[in-house]
Design an enzyme around this catalytic site. Structure first.
Site, PDB file in Angstrom:
ATOM      1  CB  ALA A  88      -0.845   0.259   1.323  1.00  0.00           C
ATOM      2  CB  ALA A  89       4.140   1.660  -0.241  1.00  0.00           C
ATOM      3  N   GLY A  90       2.047   2.360  -2.687  1.00  0.00           N
ATOM      4  CA  GLY A  90       2.373   3.439  -4.294  1.00  0.00           C
ATOM      5  C   GLY A  90       1.746   4.249  -4.209  1.00  0.00           C
ATOM      6  NE  ARG A 140      -3.202   5.797 -14.039  1.00  0.00           N
ATOM      7  CZ  ARG A 140      -4.110   4.805 -14.800  1.00  0.00           C
ATOM      8  NH1 ARG A 140      -4.927   5.124 -14.979  1.00  0.00           N
ATOM      9  NH2 ARG A 140      -3.579   3.619 -14.168  1.00  0.00           N
ATOM     10  CD  GLU A 171       5.008  -6.917 -14.802  1.00  0.00           C
ATOM     11  OE1 GLU A 171       4.871  -5.739 -14.467  1.00  0.00           O
ATOM     12  OE2 GLU A 171       5.132  -7.955 -14.296  1.00  0.00           O
ATOM     13  NE  ARG A 217     -25.147  14.175  13.824  1.00  0.00           N
ATOM     14  CZ  ARG A 217     -24.884  15.608  14.429  1.00  0.00           C
ATOM     15  NH1 ARG A 217     -25.990  15.898  14.899  1.00  0.00           N
ATOM     16  NH2 ARG A 217     -23.578  14.950  15.105  1.00  0.00           N
ATOM     17  CG  ASN A 254     -46.732  12.270  20.863  1.00  0.00           C
ATOM     18  OD1 ASN A 254     -46.045  13.051  20.504  1.00  0.00           O
ATOM     19  ND2 ASN A 254     -47.670  11.120  20.452  1.00  0.00           N
TER      20      ASN A 254
HETATM   21  C1  UD1 Z   1       2.331  -5.022 -10.828  1.00  0.00           C
HETATM   22  C2  UD1 Z   1       2.455  -6.314 -11.294  1.00  0.00           C
HETATM   23  C3  UD1 Z   1       1.913  -6.797 -12.829  1.00  0.00           C
HETATM   24  C4  UD1 Z   1       0.399  -7.910 -12.250  1.00  0.00           C
HETATM   25  C5  UD1 Z   1      -0.157  -5.850 -11.749  1.00  0.00           C
HETATM   26  C6  UD1 Z   1      -1.797  -6.111 -11.427  1.00  0.00           C
HETATM   27  C7  UD1 Z   1       5.145  -6.116 -10.591  1.00  0.00           C
HETATM   28  C8  UD1 Z   1       6.651  -6.124 -10.941  1.00  0.00           C
HETATM   29  N1  UD1 Z   1       4.441  -6.036 -11.298  1.00  0.00           N
HETATM   30  O1  UD1 Z   1       2.522  -3.961 -11.967  1.00  0.00           O
HETATM   31  O2  UD1 Z   1       2.816  -8.450 -13.413  1.00  0.00           O
HETATM   32  O3  UD1 Z   1      -0.343  -7.507 -14.004  1.00  0.00           O
HETATM   33  O4  UD1 Z   1       0.264  -5.013 -11.035  1.00  0.00           O
HETATM   34  O5  UD1 Z   1      -2.346  -5.025 -11.107  1.00  0.00           O
HETATM   35  O6  UD1 Z   1       5.261  -6.818  -9.651  1.00  0.00           O
HETATM   36  N2  UD1 Z   1       3.419  -1.164  -4.358  1.00  0.00           N
HETATM   37  C9  UD1 Z   1       4.587  -1.043  -3.494  1.00  0.00           C
HETATM   38  N3  UD1 Z   1       5.741  -0.295  -3.663  1.00  0.00           N
HETATM   39  C10 UD1 Z   1       6.673  -0.389  -4.507  1.00  0.00           C
HETATM   40  C11 UD1 Z   1       5.825  -0.531  -5.476  1.00  0.00           C
HETATM   41  C12 UD1 Z   1       4.341  -0.638  -5.381  1.00  0.00           C
HETATM   42  O7  UD1 Z   1       4.202  -0.608  -2.481  1.00  0.00           O
HETATM   43  O8  UD1 Z   1       7.115   0.371  -4.932  1.00  0.00           O
HETATM   44  C13 UD1 Z   1       2.502  -1.295  -4.331  1.00  0.00           C
HETATM   45  C14 UD1 Z   1       1.722  -0.167  -4.820  1.00  0.00           C
HETATM   46  O9  UD1 Z   1       0.888   0.626  -3.884  1.00  0.00           O
HETATM   47  C15 UD1 Z   1       0.307  -1.204  -5.893  1.00  0.00           C
HETATM   48  C16 UD1 Z   1       0.966  -2.755  -5.654  1.00  0.00           C
HETATM   49  O10 UD1 Z   1       1.957  -2.638  -5.529  1.00  0.00           O
HETATM   50  O11 UD1 Z   1      -0.146  -1.691  -4.390  1.00  0.00           O
HETATM   51  C17 UD1 Z   1       1.150  -3.103  -7.150  1.00  0.00           C
HETATM   52  O12 UD1 Z   1       2.533  -1.435  -7.916  1.00  0.00           O
HETATM   53  P1  UD1 Z   1       2.019  -1.244  -8.894  1.00  0.00           P
HETATM   54  O13 UD1 Z   1       2.530  -0.508  -9.275  1.00  0.00           O
HETATM   55  O14 UD1 Z   1       0.627  -1.100  -9.689  1.00  0.00           O
HETATM   56  O15 UD1 Z   1       2.497  -1.987 -10.603  1.00  0.00           O
HETATM   57  P2  UD1 Z   1       2.400  -3.059 -11.494  1.00  0.00           P
HETATM   58  O16 UD1 Z   1       2.842  -1.757 -12.858  1.00  0.00           O
HETATM   59  O17 UD1 Z   1       0.731  -2.310 -12.037  1.00  0.00           O
END
Ligand code: UD1
Ligand code: MG
Length: 450
Positions: free
Chosen positions: A9-11, A15, A154, A315, A359
């Site tokens: 969950a680091a990404g 977008r 990839e 609420r 009431n």
């Molecule tokens: C990745 C897969 C790809 C797959 C796709 C599915 C790899 C190299 N590729 O690509 O084969 O088809 O997911 O959606 O694994 N994240 C981190 N730290 C990082 C990089 C990523 O926490 O340094 C997390 C992102 O937040 C995300 C997940 O890992 O939740 C996937 O990363 P993302 O960059 O979306 O990978 P894709 O290029 O989509």
């Protein structure tokens, strides 16, 4: 076999165009990360490690709120998915079971899919979750040889032939902890993105003679959220499923498409939900209740036979006992409404309790806030509150008490007593007619002058 979850969950989620970390955007009012944690929870994980980066503090708070036993580790720089999983190494020190890697932004994973992955683990060292993609786009491709997964390529690094493969990588995997961290240690970053790809563990494992396979699930389960449009689409899918489940459970939705549900909404059989009702988090409605049109509910409980709305707002902390009635333009917050009690029109009840069969007249307000602190109003059973009563809290009204219309209640009222606090009415004979005559004459003079 004990399991540990590692949730990536680091990404940044560029977008999403948001200050909020991507995994904290909600679907059905629950953060995506929490959906992922709940999906993983069916495995009864011994440890749960969340890899956070962008917005790590907020991610940590949300993760711990859902599971105080979770560990949140920081990935300072996002160097790739293998590097991300590697950040969980210390937190999994001494753990000997299986690691299941999930993404924090894929909220639709079904429990049986994870169970099938673990079942496949009995015969294979490493199990990847794949799916047949309608549009394989930029996903990693799974290169199979019979039942054996040989490598994941990839998109950026794939040949034309490999790009033609439709069986794609979801990103999820299951592997013994020690084996996985051993494989990850061998992953390099010599590829088109200069990243440490988690997908490389497949080829490394095969070279070591390990058994690797892919389990398939339908594409909907691996749906990732990358933009606000994806988020809205994911929410719509969620809503559709949740409504269908309620209909199956015997709940009437008069206009299903207009009812908005939260992930944890619970509604009993034979309850009727009219159009345009919104359920926030934490709502339970027992069977045989009626939620009338345009009502908004969150953090509340509605008992059997109760009727809410139209245009009511419940609420957090609103607790309705059986057969209670909450009518139009009524707001209830942090208050218990007793069995059969009625609060039917234009009223605010906050920080209060109302006894059975009382009431509450139209326009009643519990004045619960003095500008600094909140105070409680306690109303007994069989009380009659006259219209437009102001209840200045803290205040207690005993069973069977009554308030006169327009009363401002500032002192406790004993059981069976009538509280009257308003100026006495005086009628002045003939005075209205004289006043009218005077005013009309004045108007006539004015019109003559102009
Ligand atoms: C990745 C897969 C790809 C797959 C796709 C599915 C790899 C190299 N590729 O690509 O084969 O088809 O997911 O959606 O694994 N994240 C981190 N730290 C990082 C990089 C990523 O926490 O340094 C997390 C992102 O937040 C995300 C997940 O890992 O939740 C996937 O990363 P993302 O960059 O979306 O990978 P894709 O290029 O989509
Ligand atoms: Mg992705």
């Amino acid at each position: 076999m004990s399991t540990a979850l590692v949730i990536l969950a680091a990404g940044k989620g560029t977008r999403m165009n948001s200050e909020l970390p991507k995994v904290l955007h909600p679907i059905a009012q629950v953060p995506m990360l929490v959906h992922a944690m709940r999906a993983g929870a069916v495995l009864e994980p011994e440890r749960t490690v969340i890899v956070a980066g962008h917005g790590a503090e907020a991610v940590r708070a949300a993760a711990l709120d859902e599971d105080e036993g979770a560990t949140v580790v920081l990935q300072e720089e996002q160097l790739g998915t293998a590097h991300a999983v590697d950040q969980a190494r210390a937190a999994l020190e001494g753990f000997e079971g299986d690691v299941v890697v999930l993404y924090g932004d894929t909220p639709f994973l079904q429990p049986d899919t994870l169970e099938r992955m673990l079942a496949a683990r009995k015969t294979h060292d490493l199990v990847i979750l794949g799916f047949e993609a309608a549009d394989p786009a930029r996903y990693g491709r799974l290169v199979m040889q019979g039942d054996s997964l040989e490598r994941i390529v990839e998109f950026k690094d794939a040949t034309e032939t490999e790009r033609a493969i439709r069986f794609c990588n979801s990103g999820l995997l299951a592997c013994n902890a020690e084996t996985l961290f051993g494989l990850i240690a061998a992953v390099g970053n010599d590829n088109a993105s200069g990243e440490y790809y988690l997908t490389d563990v497949v080829e490394i494992a095969r070279k070591q003679g390990l058994a690797v396979t892919a389990v398939a699930c339908d594409e909907a389960q691996t749906l990732g959220v990358n933009s606000r449009a994806d988020l809205a689409a994911a929410d719509a899918i969620f809503q559709e499923r949740a409504r269908a489940e309620l209909l199956d459970l015997g709940v009437t939705l008069m206009a299903p498409d207009t009812v908005y549900l939260a992930a944890d909404t619970v509604i009993g059989r034979d309850t009727v939900i009219e159009p345009n009702v919104v359920f926030g988090p934490g709502v339970t409605v027992e069977s045989g209740a009626t939620i009338r049109a345009f009502s908004h509910l969150e953090g509340c409980h509605v008992s059997q036979g109760a009727v809410v709305g139209p245009y009511a707002r419940l609420r957090p902390g609103a607790e309705l006992a059986e057969n209670a009635r909450i009518g139009n333009f009524v707001e209830i917050k942090n208050a218990e409404i007793g069995e059969g009690a009625k609060v039917n029109h234009l009223t605010y009840i906050g920080d209060a309790s109302i006894g059975a069969n009382s009431n509450i007249g139209a326009g009643t307000i519990t004045c619960n806030y003095d500008g600094v602190m909140k105070h409680r109003t306690t109303i007994g059973a069989n009380v009659f509150i006259g219209s437009n009563t102001m209840l200045v809290a803290p205040v207690t009204l005993g069973d069977g008490a009554m308030t006169a219309t327009g009363t401002v209640v500032t002192r406790d009222v004993e059981p069976d007593a009538l509280a009257v606090a308003r100026t006495k009415q005086e009628n002045k004979p003939d005075r209205a007619r004289k006043l009218f005559d005077m005013l009309r004459a004045k108007k006539a003079r004015k019109q003559k002058d102009t």
